[in-house]
Design a protein around this motif. Structure first.
Motif, PDB file in Angstrom:
ATOM      1  N   PRO A   1      49.878  69.903  35.526  1.00 31.27           N
ATOM      2  CA  PRO A   1      50.226  71.080  34.757  1.00 31.27           C
ATOM      3  C   PRO A   1      48.743  71.661  34.337  1.00 31.27           C
ATOM      4  CG  PRO A   1      51.538  69.336  33.950  1.00 31.27           C
ATOM      5  CD  PRO A   1      50.770  68.729  35.205  1.00 31.27           C
ATOM      6  N   LEU A   2      47.553  71.112  34.025  1.00 36.93           N
ATOM      7  CA  LEU A   2      46.322  71.471  33.602  1.00 36.93           C
ATOM      8  C   LEU A   2      45.834  72.330  34.888  1.00 36.93           C
ATOM      9  CD1 LEU A   2      44.435  68.664  32.086  1.00 36.93           C
ATOM     10  CD2 LEU A   2      45.050  70.694  30.815  1.00 36.93           C
ATOM     11  N   LEU A   3      46.049  71.896  36.107  1.00 33.86           N
ATOM     12  CA  LEU A   3      45.571  72.445  37.362  1.00 33.86           C
ATOM     13  C   LEU A   3      46.460  73.654  37.528  1.00 33.86           C
ATOM     14  CD1 LEU A   3      44.984  69.355  39.549  1.00 33.86           C
ATOM     15  CD2 LEU A   3      43.131  70.989  38.839  1.00 33.86           C
ATOM     16  N   VAL A   4      47.731  73.704  37.409  1.00 26.06           N
ATOM     17  CA  VAL A   4      48.437  74.939  37.597  1.00 26.06           C
ATOM     18  C   VAL A   4      48.008  76.067  36.611  1.00 26.06           C
ATOM     19  CG1 VAL A   4      50.652  75.823  37.275  1.00 26.06           C
ATOM     20  CG2 VAL A   4      50.548  73.686  38.505  1.00 26.06           C
ATOM     21  N   GLU A   5      47.870  75.770  35.169  1.00 24.53           N
ATOM     22  CA  GLU A   5      47.470  76.726  34.410  1.00 24.53           C
ATOM     23  C   GLU A   5      46.147  77.215  34.662  1.00 24.53           C
ATOM     24  OE1 GLU A   5      46.489  77.055  29.602  1.00 24.53           O
ATOM     25  OE2 GLU A   5      46.791  75.049  30.530  1.00 24.53           O
ATOM     26  N   HIS A   6      45.268  76.473  35.280  1.00 25.24           N
ATOM     27  CA  HIS A   6      44.017  76.933  35.520  1.00 25.24           C
ATOM     28  C   HIS A   6      43.980  77.932  36.838  1.00 25.24           C
ATOM     29  CE1 HIS A   6      39.796  76.761  36.808  1.00 25.24           C
ATOM     30  NE2 HIS A   6      40.041  76.388  38.042  1.00 25.24           N
ATOM     31  N   PHE A   7      44.799  77.643  37.887  1.00 21.28           N
ATOM     32  CA  PHE A   7      45.057  78.513  38.888  1.00 21.28           C
ATOM     33  C   PHE A   7      45.597  79.803  38.794  1.00 21.28           C
ATOM     34  CE2 PHE A   7      44.278  74.437  41.598  1.00 21.28           C
ATOM     35  CZ  PHE A   7      43.101  74.475  41.774  1.00 21.28           C
ATOM     36  N   LEU A   8      46.769  79.631  37.850  1.00 22.10           N
ATOM     37  CA  LEU A   8      47.376  80.664  37.419  1.00 22.10           C
ATOM     38  C   LEU A   8      46.356  81.596  36.812  1.00 22.10           C
ATOM     39  CD1 LEU A   8      50.982  79.429  36.153  1.00 22.10           C
ATOM     40  CD2 LEU A   8      50.560  80.842  38.319  1.00 22.10           C
ATOM     41  N   ASN A   9      45.624  81.446  35.824  1.00 27.13           N
ATOM     42  CA  ASN A   9      44.654  82.158  34.968  1.00 27.13           C
ATOM     43  C   ASN A   9      43.613  82.664  36.289  1.00 27.13           C
ATOM     44  OD1 ASN A   9      45.517  81.808  32.525  1.00 27.13           O
ATOM     45  ND2 ASN A   9      44.440  79.878  32.147  1.00 27.13           N
ATOM     46  N   LYS A  10      43.320  81.899  37.028  1.00 21.26           N
ATOM     47  CA  LYS A  10      42.365  82.057  38.019  1.00 21.26           C
ATOM     48  C   LYS A  10      42.979  83.310  38.873  1.00 21.26           C
ATOM     49  CE  LYS A  10      39.693  80.717  42.333  1.00 21.26           C
ATOM     50  NZ  LYS A  10      39.608  79.461  43.109  1.00 21.26           N
ATOM     51  N   PHE A  11      44.189  83.167  39.478  1.00 17.01           N
ATOM     52  CA  PHE A  11      44.648  84.342  40.267  1.00 17.01           C
ATOM     53  C   PHE A  11      45.075  85.325  39.628  1.00 17.01           C
ATOM     54  CE2 PHE A  11      44.929  80.474  43.035  1.00 17.01           C
ATOM     55  CZ  PHE A  11      43.862  80.718  44.142  1.00 17.01           C
ATOM     56  N   SER A  12      45.555  85.260  38.638  1.00 13.41           N
ATOM     57  CA  SER A  12      45.819  86.358  37.591  1.00 13.41           C
ATOM     58  C   SER A  12      44.781  87.483  37.482  1.00 13.41           C
ATOM     59  CB  SER A  12      46.412  86.002  36.183  1.00 13.41           C
ATOM     60  OG  SER A  12      47.712  85.421  36.308  1.00 13.41           O
ATOM     61  N   GLN A  13      43.651  86.796  37.245  1.00 14.35           N
ATOM     62  CA  GLN A  13      42.468  87.578  37.015  1.00 14.35           C
ATOM     63  C   GLN A  13      42.057  88.316  38.557  1.00 14.35           C
ATOM     64  OE1 GLN A  13      39.332  85.536  35.327  1.00 14.35           O
ATOM     65  NE2 GLN A  13      40.529  84.994  33.407  1.00 14.35           N
ATOM     66  N   LYS A  14      41.991  87.461  39.504  1.00 13.51           N
ATOM     67  CA  LYS A  14      41.521  87.982  40.686  1.00 13.51           C
ATOM     68  C   LYS A  14      42.621  88.894  41.203  1.00 13.51           C
ATOM     69  CE  LYS A  14      41.177  86.189  45.732  1.00 13.51           C
ATOM     70  NZ  LYS A  14      41.169  85.098  46.579  1.00 13.51           N
ATOM     71  N   PHE A  15      43.943  88.907  41.068  1.00 12.13           N
ATOM     72  CA  PHE A  15      44.868  90.051  41.626  1.00 12.13           C
ATOM     73  C   PHE A  15      45.058  91.220  40.395  1.00 12.13           C
ATOM     74  CE2 PHE A  15      46.316  86.187  44.057  1.00 12.13           C
ATOM     75  CZ  PHE A  15      45.639  86.664  45.258  1.00 12.13           C
ATOM     76  N   ASN A  16      44.438  90.999  39.217  1.00 12.28           N
ATOM     77  CA  ASN A  16      44.438  92.012  38.285  1.00 12.28           C
ATOM     78  C   ASN A  16      45.825  92.137  37.777  1.00 12.28           C
ATOM     79  OD1 ASN A  16      43.364  93.593  36.311  1.00 12.28           O
ATOM     80  ND2 ASN A  16      43.685  95.599  37.555  1.00 12.28           N
ATOM     81  N   ARG A  17      46.439  90.828  37.579  1.00 13.77           N
ATOM     82  CA  ARG A  17      47.790  90.859  37.261  1.00 13.77           C
ATOM     83  C   ARG A  17      47.869  90.261  35.705  1.00 13.77           C
ATOM     84  NH1 ARG A  17      51.834  88.976  41.687  1.00 13.77           N
ATOM     85  NH2 ARG A  17      53.088  89.713  40.075  1.00 13.77           N
ATOM     86  N   PRO A  18      48.979  90.551  34.895  1.00 12.41           N
ATOM     87  CA  PRO A  18      49.300  89.688  33.842  1.00 12.41           C
ATOM     88  C   PRO A  18      49.328  88.112  33.975  1.00 12.41           C
ATOM     89  CG  PRO A  18      50.924  91.468  33.958  1.00 12.41           C
ATOM     90  CD  PRO A  18      50.072  91.347  35.056  1.00 12.41           C
ATOM     91  N   VAL A  19      48.764  87.329  33.095  1.00 14.45           N
ATOM     92  CA  VAL A  19      48.742  86.128  33.294  1.00 14.45           C
ATOM     93  C   VAL A  19      50.172  85.588  33.417  1.00 14.45           C
ATOM     94  CG1 VAL A  19      47.943  83.729  32.380  1.00 14.45           C
ATOM     95  CG2 VAL A  19      46.245  85.742  31.907  1.00 14.45           C
ATOM     96  N   CYS A  20      50.248  84.573  34.233  1.00 17.92           N
ATOM     97  CA  CYS A  20      51.641  84.103  34.647  1.00 17.92           C
ATOM     98  C   CYS A  20      51.672  82.577  33.878  1.00 17.92           C
ATOM     99  CB  CYS A  20      51.779  83.971  36.293  1.00 17.92           C
ATOM    100  SG  CYS A  20      51.956  85.629  37.062  1.00 17.92           S
ATOM    101  N   THR A  21      52.959  82.304  33.956  1.00 16.71           N
ATOM    102  CA  THR A  21      53.250  80.906  33.422  1.00 16.71           C
ATOM    103  C   THR A  21      54.231  80.195  34.504  1.00 16.71           C
ATOM    104  OG1 THR A  21      54.923  81.619  32.062  1.00 16.71           O
ATOM    105  CG2 THR A  21      52.889  81.269  31.038  1.00 16.71           C
ATOM    106  N   ALA A  22      54.358  78.917  34.530  1.00 14.97           N
ATOM    107  CA  ALA A  22      55.532  78.410  35.657  1.00 14.97           C
ATOM    108  C   ALA A  22      56.477  77.935  34.854  1.00 14.97           C
ATOM    109  CB  ALA A  22      54.728  77.265  36.032  1.00 14.97           C
ATOM    110  N   ALA A  23      57.723  78.286  35.353  1.00 17.73           N
ATOM    111  CA  ALA A  23      59.184  77.958  34.621  1.00 17.73           C
ATOM    112  C   ALA A  23      59.295  76.475  34.781  1.00 17.73           C
ATOM    113  CB  ALA A  23      60.255  78.729  35.339  1.00 17.73           C
ATOM    114  N   GLN A  24      59.917  75.865  33.867  1.00 18.16           N
ATOM    115  CA  GLN A  24      60.141  74.272  33.804  1.00 18.16           C
ATOM    116  C   GLN A  24      60.516  73.967  35.322  1.00 18.16           C
ATOM    117  OE1 GLN A  24      62.421  73.077  30.666  1.00 18.16           O
ATOM    118  NE2 GLN A  24      62.545  70.835  31.539  1.00 18.16           N
TER     119      GLN A  24
END
Length: 564
Positions: A441-464
């Motif tokens: 979960p920590l790594l998923v959150e980290h990579f979601l933030n990273k790629f949201s910034q990279k692709f200039n998109r709103p920060v995503c979250t992973a569904a359960q």
């Protein structure tokens, strides 16, 4: 207790009549004929109602007694009685705070109505007093700063916490809040006025407050409008908490779970972070073992950057990517004419790393001849360029990394035992991701933030449901594979929620093959063709495979044997 009333009139008949009227309504009634008697009665306690004749005997004026009563009890409900109504007298009585103005002759319903209104008014005043007392108690006890403004933006109340933490003072009360100077940029005041204007509550988890002295505070800010019983906005209130220390502690916790860019709260990762700390300034050779994709290069970089050599070069060499001849030239350099194509001198990686650190990645893939040359560098800290007999001294810390079992290679005779001992002074073993799934979960959150910034998109979250699939997967490619999966999901998600439909097909298929339960699989569909993926990746097959959610081998097989 029964309500108390005081009748002040010099006519006994009037006293008796008013006492009868009021007693029937439950009042305990005292009667006085002059100011001396009034003074003696008011010493015994407060009265809920005073009926006072303006014209008393002996030349006494009821307005004087009214003033005396007001000095004794500002909240007393005093109704004046007169047989000779006078506009100026009535005006003065009201100015002095008279509750009512009654004219003789007096009628029962008139007196009873005044008495009831006095009790209702007193009850409301008492209720407001209790509410204000409660509010004052809350203001005093609250550790948050509380400020209230009216609908004209004037500060009408601030608690002790606001005085201490925000710099408000008593002289600021009833001052327009925009004009108040408290030693900061006034971000909270601007937000509060904005809430009053818009009528929309504001809840900010993190508001930065810049002080005039250059210091900064992190605030939690909550503000809303104050609405009266008629639904009219009468002002706005703000609750401000200083979270600077909390922010610091959160960063400390975050740092504990992230070390030099390496993320992990698992106990095995925490032990490794401690080892890196301990080894950073110990200039010994370190061997890093770990499966492909676990982050061996990041651990090597952490060893370098956390230590005394951090300001010197950190040089990386992938030993498996070069042939023996090219690797020798790459590591040690060559002189002009040393071999065909050597048209100029070349500085090797060891020389470039002088004073710093060199990472020999995939060390298990070098030849026995190269192992011999490398052993000499480790033993004597010197080497010769290809085609040159002059030794070059270097001060280099060597870190080696491999996903192979070097001890087994020594047993098989493909790796020198003496070099193995030289490399294996200190060994760091990076656990595979499947053995530390709490970190996913920590790594998923980290990579979601990273790629949201990279692709200039709103920060995503992973569904359960998606997170459950990621937790069940075995991750043969470890953290690198997880990063590619999150990049893929971020690219192809049409919302800010990553669902199982956004995950690569290879991952879903692998889970389906390995599962024993009969849970219905998520819907998977080809999002883009192989040709489109190759075009988007600029012909790079590895990148195209990631875009399609396929492994490289699967893509190569599909290119070689396309479906009919």
């Amino acid at each position: 207790m029964n309500p108390r009333a005081l009748v002040v009139d010099d006519e006994l008949s009037i006293q008796r009549l008013l006492k009868i009227f009021l007693s029937q309504e439950g009042f305990v009634v005292d009667c006085a004929s002059n100011s001396l008697e009034v003074d003696s009665f008011i010493q015994t306690g407060r009265y809920d109602l005073v009926l006072l004749d303006i014209h008393l005997g002996n030349g006494e004026n009821g307005l004087q007694i009214l003033r005396h009563l007001r000095d004794h009890d500002e909240q007393a409900h005093i109704a004046l009685i007169t047989g000779r109504p006078d506009f100026e007298t009535a005006t003065e009585a009201l100015r002095l705070g008279a509750f009512d103005y009654l004219m003789k002759p007096l009628y029962p319903h008139q007196v009873i109505s005044t008495a009831k209104r006095a009790l209702r008014s007193k009850a409301l005043i008492e209720e407001n007093r209790r509410k204000q007392a409660n509010l004052d108690a809350i203001f005093r006890c609250a550790t948050e700063a509380i400020i209230l403004i009216d609908n004209e933006n004037r500060l009408i109340q601030a608690n002790e916490a606001a005085f201490k933490s925000c710099g408000y003072a008593a002289e600021h009360i009833n001052t327009p809040i925009q004009s108040i100077q408290t030693g900061c940029t006034g971000a909270c005041r601007q937000k509060l006025v904005s809430v009053l204007i818009s009528g929309t509550p504001c809840h900010l988890r993190r508001l930065e407050c810049s002080r005039d002295d250059g210091s900064k505070r992190i605030l939690s800010f909550n503000a809303t409008t104050v609405v009266d019983n008629d639904g009219i906005v009468s002002g706005a209130a703000a609750f401000i908490r200083d979270d600077t220390q909390l922010e610091y502690l959160e960063k400390q916790v975050s740092r504990k779970n992230e070390y030099a860019g390496i993320i992990g709260k698992d106990s095995s990762m925490q032990r490794m972070f401690s080892l890196i700390d301990a080894l950073a300034n110990v200039q010994t050779t370190v061997l890093i073992n770990g499966e492909s994709g676990t982050g061996k290069e990041m651990v090597a970089a952490a060893l370098h950057h956390q230590g005394a050599r951090s300001k010197r070069p950190f040089v990386k060499v992938n030993c498996s990517a070069l042939s023996e001849h090219l690797l020798e030239s790459e590591l040690f350099g060559h002189v002009r004419g040393a071999f065909t194509g050597a048209i100029a001198d070349k500085t090797g990686r060891f020389q470039k790393a002088d004073g710093g650190t060199i990472l020999l990645d995939e060390i298990g893939d070098i030849s026995l001849a190269m192992q011999m040359r490398l052993l000499r560098v480790l033993q004597e800290h010197e080497f010769e360029k290809v085609g040159d007999a002059n030794p070059i001294k270097v001060d280099v810390r060597v870190i080696a990394a491999t996903n192979q079992d070097l001890a087994e290679k020594v047993r098989m005779g493909t790796f020198r035992q003496d070099l193995y001992y030289r490399l294996n002074v200190i060994r760091l073993v990076i656990p595979p991701l499947r053995d530390r799934k709490d970190d996913i979960p920590l790594l998923v959150e980290h990579f979601l933030n990273k790629f949201s910034q990279k692709f200039n998109r709103p920060v995503c979250t992973a569904a359960q449901e998606a997170m459950e699939l990621l937790m069940r997967y075995s991750w043969p490619g470890n953290v690198r594979e997880l990063e590619h999966v999150i990049e893929y999901a971020t690219v192809f998600s049409s919302s800010t929620i990553i669902t199982e439909k956004n995950l690569p097909q290879d991952l879903i298929v692998s889970l389906l093959h390995n599962r024993t339960d009969e849970v219905r699989p998520p819907m998977v569909q080809n999002i883009m063709s192989i040709e489109a993926a190759l075009e988007k990746a600029g012909g790079n097959k590895a990148k195209a495979a990631r875009l399609l959610g396929l492994s490289r081998s699967t893509l190569y097989r599909m290119l070689h044997d396309p479906p009919p």
